[in-house]
Write a protein that holds these residues in place. Structure first.
Motif, PDB file in Angstrom:
ATOM      1  N   LEU A 156     -19.492 -12.400   6.741  1.00 41.69           N
ATOM      2  CA  LEU A 156     -20.378 -13.336   6.034  1.00 41.69           C
ATOM      3  C   LEU A 156     -21.782 -13.341   6.630  1.00 41.69           C
ATOM      4  O   LEU A 156     -22.770 -13.425   5.901  1.00 41.69           O
ATOM      5  N   TYR A 157     -21.873 -13.247   7.950  1.00 41.36           N
ATOM      6  CA  TYR A 157     -23.194 -13.201   8.586  1.00 41.36           C
ATOM      7  C   TYR A 157     -23.967 -11.967   8.136  1.00 41.36           C
ATOM      8  O   TYR A 157     -25.165 -12.036   7.861  1.00 41.36           O
ATOM      9  N   VAL A 158     -23.279 -10.845   8.056  1.00 39.97           N
ATOM     10  CA  VAL A 158     -23.939  -9.613   7.638  1.00 39.97           C
ATOM     11  C   VAL A 158     -24.316  -9.679   6.156  1.00 39.97           C
ATOM     12  O   VAL A 158     -25.412  -9.271   5.768  1.00 39.97           O
ATOM     13  N   ILE A 159     -23.424 -10.197   5.338  1.00 46.44           N
ATOM     14  CA  ILE A 159     -23.726 -10.352   3.909  1.00 46.44           C
ATOM     15  C   ILE A 159     -24.943 -11.258   3.736  1.00 46.44           C
ATOM     16  O   ILE A 159     -25.848 -10.959   2.951  1.00 46.44           O
ATOM     17  N   THR A 160     -24.979 -12.342   4.490  1.00 49.01           N
ATOM     18  CA  THR A 160     -26.119 -13.265   4.435  1.00 49.01           C
ATOM     19  C   THR A 160     -27.395 -12.558   4.880  1.00 49.01           C
ATOM     20  O   THR A 160     -28.439 -12.665   4.228  1.00 49.01           O
TER      21      THR A 160
END
Length: 190
Positions: A156-160
């Protein structure tokens, strides 16, 4: 309710409540497209021609409203992802899903910042999207395409981050794909 528990089914709405809900969602889509995901909820209520109390009764938080707006898209992304199981290897399936989520997270200006929290809002689509991401991660880890110490929150951090980078400019699809590929190269099993 835990992070991984399924959404609670709502009781059927009265006809007038259903109309209000649909008006709020349509107005929110218009307002968020025009002004971004952090636009005033009062403006959404005005555009929907409902009181702010009606909006908050139906959607107690901005994340709940955004989650409802994203439900259909997230349900479709999760369903399409499952169909790829026989076509793509686990690592490529995870990559494709991350690219789709990151592209979706930049649908409204400012949505990327709220995307991880929104996915935990327990709407049907958010639940399906998060569960599919977890399933794909476990599948990729089992196939040794991704390191065991990578969590769904890491994804999720990378997607964000990829979505935020896209908001800064550049072609959405190619930039998202490039950033996701850089990350996945870094977390491969060695």
């Amino acid at each position: 309710m835990t992070e991984s528990s399924p959404p609670i089914d709502e009781t059927p709405l009265r006809a007038d409540a259903l109309r209000n809900r649909e008006r709020i969602l349509a107005a929110a889509d218009e307002v968020f497209l025009e002004r971004g995901a952090d636009a005033s909820l009062e403006d959404v209520a005005k555009r929907a021609k409902v009181g702010i109390g009606t909006l908050y009764r139906r959607f107690p938080t901005r994340d709940a409203l955004l989650g409802a707006l994203c439900d259909e898209r997230l349900l479709a992304l999760a369903a399409n992802s499952r169909k790829r199981d026989d076509v793509l290897d686990p690592g490529m399936s995870l990559r494709a899903f991350m690219v789709e989520l990151a592209t979706h997270a930049s649908h409204y200006q400012g949505l990327a910042v709220l995307f991880g929290t929104m996915l935990k809002s327990h709407t049907t689509g958010c639940y399906a999207g998060a569960e599919e991401g977890r399933r794909l991660l476990q599948r990729a880890q089992k196939a040794r395409a991704v390191a065991k110490n990578v969590s769904f929150d890491d994804l999720l951090y990378v997607i964000t981050a990829a979505s935020l980078a896209v908001e800064q400019g550049g072609p959405v699809k190619s930039r998202v794909t490039h950033l996701i590929d850089l990350f996945l190269d870094g977390i491969k099993m060695r």
